[in-house]
Design a protein around this motif. Sequence first.
Motif, short mmCIF file in Angstrom:
data_model
loop_
_atom_site.label_atom_id
_atom_site.label_comp_id
_atom_site.label_asym_id
_atom_site.label_seq_id
_atom_site.Cartn_x
_atom_site.Cartn_y
_atom_site.Cartn_z
N THR A 1 0.83 -1.20 0.00
CA THR A 1 0.00 0.00 0.00
C THR A 1 0.86 1.26 0.00
OG1 THR A 1 -1.73 -1.17 1.23
CG2 THR A 1 -1.82 1.23 1.24
N GLY A 2 1.89 1.27 0.87
CA GLY A 2 2.76 2.44 0.93
C GLY A 2 3.54 2.66 -0.35
N THR B 1 1.19 4.03 -3.03
CA THR B 1 0.83 5.41 -2.72
C THR B 1 1.99 6.37 -2.96
OG1 THR B 1 -0.73 4.61 -1.04
CG2 THR B 1 -0.08 6.93 -0.92
N ALA C 1 2.46 6.79 -6.65
CA ALA C 1 1.39 7.62 -7.21
C ALA C 1 1.63 9.09 -6.92
CB ALA C 1 0.05 7.17 -6.66
N VAL C 2 1.93 9.40 -5.67
CA VAL C 2 2.09 10.81 -5.27
C VAL C 2 3.32 11.45 -5.93
CG1 VAL C 2 2.60 12.31 -3.29
CG2 VAL C 2 0.88 10.51 -3.08
N MET D 1 -5.23 0.09 6.48
CA MET D 1 -4.45 -0.11 5.25
C MET D 1 -3.05 -0.64 5.48
SD MET D 1 -5.60 3.01 2.71
CE MET D 1 -5.26 4.37 3.81
N HIS D 2 -2.59 -0.64 6.76
CA HIS D 2 -1.20 -1.05 7.00
C HIS D 2 -1.07 -2.09 8.12
CE1 HIS D 2 0.61 2.11 4.45
NE2 HIS D 2 -0.45 2.81 4.81
N PRO E 1 0.03 2.21 -10.22
CA PRO E 1 0.07 2.74 -8.85
C PRO E 1 -1.00 3.79 -8.54
CG PRO E 1 1.95 3.53 -10.12
CD PRO E 1 1.30 2.46 -10.94
N VAL E 2 -1.29 4.69 -9.49
CA VAL E 2 -2.31 5.69 -9.19
C VAL E 2 -3.67 5.01 -9.01
CG1 VAL E 2 -3.56 7.71 -10.05
CG2 VAL E 2 -1.08 7.54 -10.36
N ALA F 1 -3.61 3.01 -5.63
CA ALA F 1 -3.58 3.88 -4.46
C ALA F 1 -4.92 4.57 -4.24
CB ALA F 1 -2.47 4.92 -4.61
N VAL F 2 -5.52 5.07 -5.30
CA VAL F 2 -6.82 5.73 -5.18
C VAL F 2 -7.89 4.73 -4.76
CG1 VAL F 2 -8.64 6.91 -6.47
CG2 VAL F 2 -6.25 7.60 -6.77
N THR G 1 -7.27 3.75 -0.96
CA THR G 1 -7.59 4.86 -0.07
C THR G 1 -9.08 5.16 -0.09
OG1 THR G 1 -5.39 5.80 -0.48
CG2 THR G 1 -7.05 7.25 0.50
#
Length: 300
Positions: free
Chosen positions: A32-33, A36, A39-40, A139-140, A195-196, A199-200, A203
Amino acid sequence: MTLLSTPRLIAGPDTSATEGRVRWAPSRSLWTGGMTLAAVSLAPIFVTPGAVLLFLASSAVTLCLGHSIGLHRLLIHRSLSAPLWVERVLVYLGTLVGMAGPLGMVRLHDTRDWAQRQASCHDLHAHRAPFLRDAWWQMHCRLDLTHPPRFVPEDRIARDGFLRWLEASWMAQQIPWAILFYALGGMPWLVWGIPVRIAVSLTGHWLVGHLTHRCGPQGWTVDGVAVQGHDLPAASLVTFGEAWHGNHHAWPDSARLGIEPGQHDPGWWVLLAMRRLGLVWGLKQPGDLTPREGLRRVTV
């Protein structure tokens, strides 16, 4: 006190829904990390109109056909029937969301549902923790109950070789699509398509769950349970109907989630189209189901 059991979660005399410890889940957290962070950091650099369109289209297909219809309404709740090949395509698309494998999704969903049906449950299963802590937990981390119920999935799920293969390889299922997207659109398509999107999706799934288990309008309540479901009308379209979570708590085996007039449920609309094509049948609605014990209509 002996707790309630559900079809797949069997409680024993010592089972507890409240006693347990939240632990960091390394593989889940790194997945997950990593998605994310990618993506960011990369999305602003590799943004093109085509990449954004790919993100929107692939998210719609995997979240609607895959997660909402394939994993949630079909595999988990059996609220409809489909040929085996159709079911496998839908479940495969749901696995591409990047949340877990199909067997893991069944276990995660059913464990949360089992806990929420008790008179009390752990804060993780109730989304009672503060906003950022709940995000970290959901998520973690994982919750290790001290005395958990037994998970007993039906043979058609537990012994299905295709599902077991997806369960063992769910992260790796992104690789062929990553190669294809890169070949067709370079880094923009790779970044926005994998990844985008993941991640979206992850989240967003947590955020909707956090909100719909804490507050919001309700059409129904269930007496004697630890957690009530609430609706999130503003998210009905982007969640393909899943935001009608108060309805889902009331009628969990209904294939239709937006059951009231004006409640938009794109997943249901897709199912109606698929039924016309002969791809699904036996779509259950509240009128076909026995009401849950303690179910009450909320009158405004």
